[in-house]
Structure formats: structure tokens, C-alpha cells
Design an enzyme around this catalytic site. Structure first.
Site, PDB file in Angstrom:
ATOM      1  N   ASP A 149      -0.127   5.037   0.840  1.00 32.57           N
ATOM      2  CA  ASP A 149      -0.387   6.019   1.894  1.00 32.57           C
ATOM      3  C   ASP A 149      -0.287   5.361   3.269  1.00 32.57           C
ATOM      4  OD1 ASP A 149      -1.169   8.080  -0.019  1.00 32.57           O
ATOM      5  OD2 ASP A 149      -3.030   6.976  -0.280  1.00 32.57           O
ATOM      6  N   ASP A 191       0.890  -1.151   0.000  1.00 33.26           N
ATOM      7  CA  ASP A 191       0.000   0.000   0.000  1.00 33.26           C
ATOM      8  C   ASP A 191       0.940   1.217   0.000  1.00 33.26           C
ATOM      9  OD1 ASP A 191      -2.325   1.622   0.450  1.00 33.26           O
ATOM     10  OD2 ASP A 191      -1.705   1.770   2.549  1.00 33.26           O
TER      11      ASP A 191
END
Ligand code: G6P
Ligand code: MG
Length: 221
Positions: free
Chosen positions: A11, A9
């Protein structure tokens, strides 16, 4: 079986941009007069733009038309884009570059599975776009996290079986997505929020890839 790919991922795992999303939602919430804080924000992490807006409106017991919701989502995104436009490699989280280097040195293929449509711009501003074998297009995925689609799209593009993929996430919705994809889930952040992860570290800098590889090789996930 030994892992063959690591899917990250963006963020809150590689970049400190989770706080930018929070700041942008907080600004919209303040404009709308909806009480919103970091605890409430946990539920929005990893959730796509319209999904997050629906959660925010529900917190304030608000109902809005589709047109109003589009304007709200655009306002939030404008705040976020302004912050991303100023991002530099200094916005990489501590340990992110080392984790990518360690994963590469361990012969893993690397991919990004971000729900953010701003991910390509942010990766370019961070200077790490060319470090990945594949960057999933959030706009091309039918079902957002917690559905497994974006992680499965990465595995498919890399040509690696899901069972041989590691997924790294800071959001509960992301951990659910990784588990639904039948991958090994590494949580980064709060152990309570990420209790469904196979392994949890408090920060990206704390991740011990050697341990992740050892644990994921023996785990039945
Ligand atoms: C990531 C973030 C979420 C954000 C989503 C959509 O998953 O964790 O907080 O809502 O991306 O981002 P976007 O930039 O497309 O609005
Ligand atoms: Mg995240």
C-alpha cells in the site's frame, strides 16, 4: 556486499491503496465524530488494523470495549474490501511495474512485506501476484511494524541475509521495521516523515534502482 533481494511494502509503494485505507478510516472517523485528516493519517500508515484503530480512538480521546473495537475494525475493513474489490491494474502506482522489472533484471529476488491481511486479494486484482518469490502472510507475523518481523520473514523465506536486502516503504513504521531488520531502507514519500530512511524518493516513479544498488552496496546499514 551487493544486494540480493528487494522487499516491497504494497500500500503506497506498489499500489495506490494507501489512499483507500485513508478513505476507509476517514469514513469510520466521520461516523464516530472524530476529527481526522491526511496529516493525522500519516501515523496510521503501515500500522496494522487494530493498532491503527487504537491510534484513531486516541486522537478522539475515546475509550471502547474490545467488542466495540472489533465492530469498528470490521466496519473499516468492509469499506476497504469494497474498494479493493473494484481494484484493477490501473491501481498500480506509476513506475511500480518498471521498478519490479528493473529489480528482476538486476537479479534480485522479490518479496512483498505488507501488514495488510487484504494484500493477497489486492495483489491478485492488480495482476502482479506471480511476480514475487515470496509474499509474507501478515497474519502469521507475531509483532507488527515497526518490529522487523515481517521483513525478516521475507529474508528467511528467500534465503537471503538481511544485510543483502533492500526494503521499500512509504510509512515511518515501515522504515523503522526495515532498519530494525538491519536492511537498507528506501523511503517513498515525504522526506520529513521518512527521515530515518537511507535514501528517499518522492514517488515510486522517481526511484532510480541503479542508484539504490550503488548506495546500498557502499552503505554500512
Ligand atoms: C498496511 C497499510 C495500513 C493498514 C494495514 C493493515 O500496512 O499501510 O494502513 O492498516 O496494512 O491492513 P488490513 O487490510 O489488514 O486492515
Ligand atoms: Mg505502505
Amino acid at each position: 556486499m551487493r544486494p540480493a533481494a528487494a522487499i516491497f511494502d504494497l500500500d503506497g509503494v506498489l499500489a495506490d491503496s494507501a489512499v483507500m485505507h485513508y478513505a476507509a478510516w476517514k469514513r469510520l472517523a466521520d461516523d464516530l465524530g472524530i476529527a481526522f485528516d491526511e496529516a493525522a493519517n500519516e501515523a496510521l500508515k503501515g500500522v496494522d488494523r487494530m493498532g491503527s484503530l487504537r491510534l484513531l480512538l486516541a486522537l478522539g480521546n475515546r475509550v471502547a470495549s474490545q467488542t466495540e473495537m472489533e465492530a469498528m475494525a470490521d466496519a473499516k475493513n468492509a469499506h476497504f474490501v469494497e474498494m479493493v474489490g473494484r481494484a484493477t491494474p490501473a491501481n498500480l502506482l506509476p513506475g511500480a511495474e518498471r521498478l519490479l522489472a528493473d529489480a528482476r533484471a538486476a537479479d534480485l529476488m522479490l518479496a512483498v512485506a505488507s501488514a495488510s491481511r487484504n494484500a493477497p486479494v489486492l495483489l491478485a486484482r492488480l495482476g502482479i501476484a506471480d511476480r514475487f518469490d515470496f509474499i509474507a502472510d501478515a497474519g502469521a507475523v507475531l509483532h507488527p511494524k515497526p518490529a522487523p518481523d515481517i521483513f525478516l520473514a521475507c529474508a528467511d523465506a528467500l534465503g537471503v541475509e538481511p544485510a543483502r536486502c533492500l526494503g521499500f516503504e512509504d510509512a515511518a513504521a515501515g522504515i523503522e521495521a526495515i532498519r530494525a531488520a538491519q536492511m537498507f531502507a528506501v523511503g517513498i514519500g515525504d522526506p520529513q516523515a521518512l527521515s530515518r530512511a537511507h535514501l528517499i524518493y518522492p514517488s515510486t516513479a522517481a526511484v532510480d534502482l541503479g542508484m539504490v544498488l550503488a548506495r546500498s552496496t557502499i552503505a554500512q546499514h
